[in-house]
Design a protein around this motif. Structure first.
Motif, PDB file in Angstrom:
ATOM      1  N   UNK B  56      16.981 -14.157 -55.617  1.00 52.87           N
ATOM      2  CA  UNK B  56      16.069 -14.803 -56.538  1.00 52.87           C
ATOM      3  C   UNK B  56      16.461 -15.193 -57.970  1.00 52.87           C
ATOM      4  N   UNK B  57      15.891 -16.441 -57.963  1.00 54.38           N
ATOM      5  CA  UNK B  57      16.555 -17.124 -59.158  1.00 54.38           C
ATOM      6  C   UNK B  57      16.766 -16.260 -60.284  1.00 54.38           C
ATOM      7  N   UNK B  58      16.259 -15.709 -60.830  1.00 54.46           N
ATOM      8  CA  UNK B  58      15.868 -15.053 -62.420  1.00 54.46           C
ATOM      9  C   UNK B  58      14.330 -14.080 -61.653  1.00 54.46           C
ATOM     10  N   UNK B  97       8.741  -7.996 -49.357  1.00 50.23           N
ATOM     11  CA  UNK B  97       9.020  -6.567 -49.957  1.00 50.23           C
ATOM     12  C   UNK B  97      10.870  -6.530 -50.730  1.00 50.23           C
ATOM     13  N   UNK B  98      11.136  -6.979 -50.266  1.00 52.10           N
ATOM     14  CA  UNK B  98      12.944  -7.146 -50.992  1.00 52.10           C
ATOM     15  C   UNK B  98      13.228  -8.190 -52.397  1.00 52.10           C
ATOM     16  N   UNK B  99      12.240  -9.156 -52.235  1.00 48.57           N
ATOM     17  CA  UNK B  99      12.256 -10.286 -53.831  1.00 48.57           C
ATOM     18  C   UNK B  99      11.661  -9.593 -54.205  1.00 48.57           C
ATOM     19  N   UNK B 100      10.318  -8.633 -53.990  1.00 51.50           N
ATOM     20  CA  UNK B 100      10.076  -8.697 -54.955  1.00 51.50           C
ATOM     21  C   UNK B 100      10.342  -7.217 -55.487  1.00 51.50           C
ATOM     22  N   UNK B 101      11.442  -6.185 -54.653  1.00 51.71           N
ATOM     23  CA  UNK B 101      11.678  -4.982 -55.439  1.00 51.71           C
ATOM     24  C   UNK B 101      13.338  -5.910 -56.635  1.00 51.71           C
ATOM     25  N   UNK B 102      13.651  -7.332 -56.242  1.00 52.09           N
ATOM     26  CA  UNK B 102      14.700  -7.741 -57.097  1.00 52.09           C
ATOM     27  C   UNK B 102      14.447  -8.124 -57.777  1.00 52.09           C
ATOM     28  N   UNK B 103      12.754  -8.402 -58.418  1.00 46.64           N
ATOM     29  CA  UNK B 103      12.308  -8.585 -60.279  1.00 46.64           C
ATOM     30  C   UNK B 103      11.906  -7.591 -60.845  1.00 46.64           C
ATOM     31  N   UNK B 104      12.466  -6.397 -60.286  1.00 42.72           N
ATOM     32  CA  UNK B 104      12.558  -4.796 -60.908  1.00 42.72           C
ATOM     33  C   UNK B 104      13.051  -4.871 -61.825  1.00 42.72           C
ATOM     34  N   UNK B 105      13.623  -4.491 -62.951  1.00 42.97           N
ATOM     35  CA  UNK B 105      14.621  -4.181 -63.876  1.00 42.97           C
ATOM     36  C   UNK B 105      15.821  -3.239 -62.909  1.00 42.97           C
ATOM     37  N   UNK B 106      15.344  -2.622 -61.949  1.00 41.14           N
ATOM     38  CA  UNK B 106      15.970  -1.496 -61.664  1.00 41.14           C
ATOM     39  C   UNK B 106      16.479  -1.561 -59.956  1.00 41.14           C
ATOM     40  N   UNK B 107      16.438  -2.894 -60.583  1.00 38.54           N
ATOM     41  CA  UNK B 107      16.903  -2.962 -58.913  1.00 38.54           C
ATOM     42  C   UNK B 107      18.370  -4.099 -59.289  1.00 38.54           C
ATOM     43  N   UNK B 108      18.626  -4.045 -60.743  1.00 40.13           N
ATOM     44  CA  UNK B 108      19.587  -5.181 -61.029  1.00 40.13           C
ATOM     45  C   UNK B 108      20.715  -4.726 -60.632  1.00 40.13           C
ATOM     46  N   UNK B 169       6.649   4.307 -52.961  1.00 38.79           N
ATOM     47  CA  UNK B 169       6.347   3.375 -52.984  1.00 38.79           C
ATOM     48  C   UNK B 169       6.613   2.724 -54.345  1.00 38.79           C
ATOM     49  N   UNK B 170       7.488   3.143 -55.516  1.00 40.88           N
ATOM     50  CA  UNK B 170       7.668   3.053 -56.661  1.00 40.88           C
ATOM     51  C   UNK B 170       9.240   3.748 -57.022  1.00 40.88           C
ATOM     52  N   UNK B 171      10.052   3.384 -56.115  1.00 34.38           N
ATOM     53  CA  UNK B 171      11.565   3.389 -55.828  1.00 34.38           C
ATOM     54  C   UNK B 171      12.729   2.366 -56.783  1.00 34.38           C
ATOM     55  N   UNK B 172      13.656   3.053 -57.479  1.00 33.40           N
ATOM     56  CA  UNK B 172      14.598   1.687 -57.613  1.00 33.40           C
ATOM     57  C   UNK B 172      15.672   2.043 -56.425  1.00 33.40           C
ATOM     58  N   UNK B 173      16.794   0.598 -56.795  1.00 34.71           N
ATOM     59  CA  UNK B 173      18.002   1.085 -56.182  1.00 34.71           C
ATOM     60  C   UNK B 173      18.364   2.371 -56.067  1.00 34.71           C
ATOM     61  N   UNK B 174      18.964   2.907 -56.716  1.00 37.52           N
ATOM     62  CA  UNK B 174      19.712   3.685 -56.717  1.00 37.52           C
ATOM     63  C   UNK B 174      18.774   4.829 -56.689  1.00 37.52           C
TER      64      UNK B 174
END
Ligand code: FE2
Ligand code: FE2
Lengths: 222, 180, 283
Positions: B56-58, B97-108, B169-174
């Protein structure tokens, strides 16, 4: 012959340190319906028919699309090959030094029966293949083996009885497998017709043959 | 609004794939997932393997999402070199879905897809797999379970973690499990 | 029932889709690195759990094993059926060889059972991948001696290599079933190779020409079963050549060296085909 040979020895317990050669629970007897030559003839028929059966099962493996049945046929193929091996090894013990000589069908009708049983090849004919083996031939094996086991001399022919028992155990197991497979395949009136018509056609030839060892397979011919 | 999708190559030569069909699936999945970013799909048809990655570019909705897939990820495994709609939907759904996750701040903090360890990769896949299942894309759960056991161990405890991850359904990277 | 059964007629339910070697090899995509030579070093293609696509690759291989076992079962069954018992001449085979083939049919039936269960365990559906019928095709010659060479030495030899690779995979992954099952199947396959080698020697005892023809045929099949170098001693080959188990099964060092050489050639030939195809397609 026919006298009870166990009574005297089995009940002689007056000298307690001497054991009777036949224990009280051992009721085996000498008389038997078959002499050596007749036993060899029957065993030769068994071997021939078991061979035809294992060859058919092995050949059919590639022709049946049902995976569970394919695997069962491969498994049963070996069991009948093993029976053929038992009979092959028994023949020289019955004074037949060239086992191939007695490895023969009971009669022409038996040969025709095997030809008719092994004829179905098409992948849509699993019912016919199984009916021939599990509703006609294997019940005949169970019958002939049981008759032989119950009528041969329990003492002189013990080796044949031992093999018959092993083979019978397999025949019962295989018959049950086969019957289950058939019941799961026969679902429509047309399936029922196919199964029964094929069975009837094969039974006709089998009746003409008189069973696996010919007339007398399950008792003296009237 | 229809998502803007480009597919490279436009013409396939080693496999019988159709770029328009791939673009249509991506558009359909984007609306299913609520993704409006422009999508650039790059398929490597030189290899039959099936590795996938998303860049994702941003994190805003006008940043382009680049999806990179090896040709095996879109393939009909019963007719090799042919396209499978169902397989493509599962693979693209997973990587989107992965790309969508990456748009979340908690996947930064999530490393780039190609820099993930095998265990990180598998855990994230399982998290995606459960969501694909609930979206009706029919992933084979036992396959994901086997992958997960392979990375985290063959034990009842690991299976419990798998079940939790699959239903989440609603996890962050950590929140994703790491190798102990 | 016909005496010989053609590969096109192998009966399958609707889940299975079959393909052949020519079709497989017309797929000119490749996972191998074309820049590499056999001597250079780089990342291994060996099927081990640390590969990023380990489970996928293992699942696909397990499906290949399952359909291979089905074909091995069919092949053994056909050999028990197709040839009359005799002295080994004129299309006959010894009675005891027929018995061994029936025994092998039972073993292969168990292998199908095992691989169906393992596929289920690994998350593969029956028929999920296409079935390459090359095993039956290459193995079911009308000459029983060629079958011994093709099935019991080439095909079963390949099975030894594949099972060894999968056994190692299971061991490294700590999979409680995979290593256990592969070990059992490996024991059977070593037996089948030994059985084939013994019979080949006995049946061709007084016929050196026939023996030579059979061994030539085995080499052709062995090269085919290298699957373009997918099996071989190079790290580029996903499946290794199981020297120790092959030795146990009675292959001589020279024989294994020959197979290793053919695997190497097959890999290089395949790479050349892929290189040319890419140049033509300009990708
Ligand atoms: Fe096998
Ligand atoms: Fe085998």
């Amino acid at each position: 012959m026919g006298a009870d040979t166990t009574t005297d020895t089995a009940t002689d317990t007056s000298r307690s340190h001497v054991r009777a050669p036949f224990a009280p629970w051992d009721r085996r007897d000498l008389p038997g319906s078959f002499d050596v030559a007749e036993t060899a003839r029957r065993v030769g028929n068994y071997k021939w028919t078991e061979m035809k059966l294992f060859e058919a099962l092995g050949g059919w493996v590639a022709t049946v699309p049902e995976l569970d049945i394919k695997m069962r046929l491969g498994t049963h193929c070996y069991r009948h090959a093993w029976h053929a091996e038992l009979w092959h090894k028994r023949l020289p013990e019955l004074r037949e030094m060239k086992p191939e000589r007695l490895t023969a069908p009971a009669n022409d009708a038996m040969e025709r029966f095997v030809a008719a049983m092994t004829e179905p090849e098409d992948s849509g004919l699993t019912i016919e293949k199984l009916v021939g083996v599990y509703r006609v031939l294997i019940p005949r094996f169970i019958a002939a083996y049981t008759y032989h086991m119950n009528n041969t001399s329990e003492i002189t022919d013990a080796p044949t009885i031992r093999s018959l028992k092993f083979a019978l155990q397999d025949e019962f197991d295989d018959w049950r497998d086969g019957e289950l497979m058939l019941q799961s395949l026969i679902k429509t009136p047309d399936d029922v017709r196919r199964a029964t018509e094929h069975q009837a056609a094969l039974e006709d030839i089998m009746v003409e043959a008189g069973g696996i060892t010919g007339p007398g397979s399950i008792g003296p011919v009237q | 609004m229809t998502t803007h999708v480009t597919v490279m190559p436009e013409q396939f030569t080693l496999v019988a794939y159709d770029a328009n069909r791939i673009a249509a699936i991506v558009r359909d999945l984007a609306s299913l997932l609520g993704l409006s970013n422009p999508m650039a799909v790059e398929v490597d048809e030189r290899t039959p393997l099936s590795k996938m990655s998303a860049v994702v570019a941003g994190t805003s909705s006008d940043h382009t999402i680049t999806l990179r897939l090896q040709s095996g990820a879109l393939e009909d495994t019963k007719h090799l070199t042919n396209f499978s709609e169902a397989h493509a939907r599962r693979s693209l759904g997973q990587v989107m879905l992965r790309a969508k996750d990456r748009l979340r701040p908690d996947f930064a903090d999530a490393p780039d897809d190609l820099a993930l360890t095998n265990a990180q990769n598998t855990a994230w896949d399982v998290y995606c797999g459960g969501r694909l299942d609930r979206l009706g894309l029919d992933p084979i759960q036992q396959g994901y379970r086997y992958d997960f056991r392979n990375r985290f161990g063959f034990s009842d405890e690991v299976d419990c973690v798998f079940d939790q991850l699959w239903s989440a359904d609603d996890l962050g990277w950590h929140d994703l499990p790491t190798v102990p | 029932m016909r005496q010989f059964f053609p590969v096109e007629d192998l009966a399958r339910d609707d889940r299975f889709v079959q393909t052949n070697m020519a079709e497989r090899m017309s797929d000119t995509r490749s996972a191998v690195d074309l820049q590499r030579t056999a001597k250079s070093r780089g990342a291994s293609n060996r099927l081990t759990p640390d590969r990023h696509d380990a489970s996928d690759a293992a699942r696909s291989l397990m499906h290949g094993i399952m359909v291979g076992e089905i074909q091995a079962l069919e092949g053994a069954g056909r050999t028990a059926h197709d040839f009359d018992a005799g002295d080994g001449s004129e299309g006959t085979i010894p009675f005891e060889l027929k018995l061994d083939m029936a025994r092998q049919a039972w073993d292969e039936a168990r292998h199908v059972e095992i691989s169906v269960k393992l596929s289920d365990w690994m998350g593969t559906e029956i028929g999920q991948f296409q079935e390459n019928t090359v095993l039956f095709e290459a193995a079911c010659s009308n000459d029983p001696v060629l079958r011994l060479a093709g099935v019991n030495r080439a095909l079963e030899g390949l099975a030894i290599d594949v099972f060894t690779q999968m056994k190692e995979f299971g061991q490294l992954a700590d999979d409680p079933f995979l290593e256990f099952c592969e070990d059992w199947m490996l024991a059977d396959e070593v037996t089948h190779v030994k059985m084939g080698s013994d019979w080949l020697r006995r049946v061709t005892e007084n016929d050196p020409d026939r023996r030579a023809k059979a061994l030539d045929f085995q080499r052709v099949v062995d090269k085919l079963f290298s699957f373009g170098g997918a099996r071989g001693e190079s790290e580029e080959s996903p499946i290794g050549l199981a020297r120790r188990f092959r030795e146990l099964a009675g292959f001589t060092d020279d024989e294994v060296d020959t197979i290793a050489g053919m695997d190497h050639d097959a890999l290089e030939e395949r790479k050349e085909v892929v290189r040319l195809a890419r140049e033509t397609a300009d990708v």
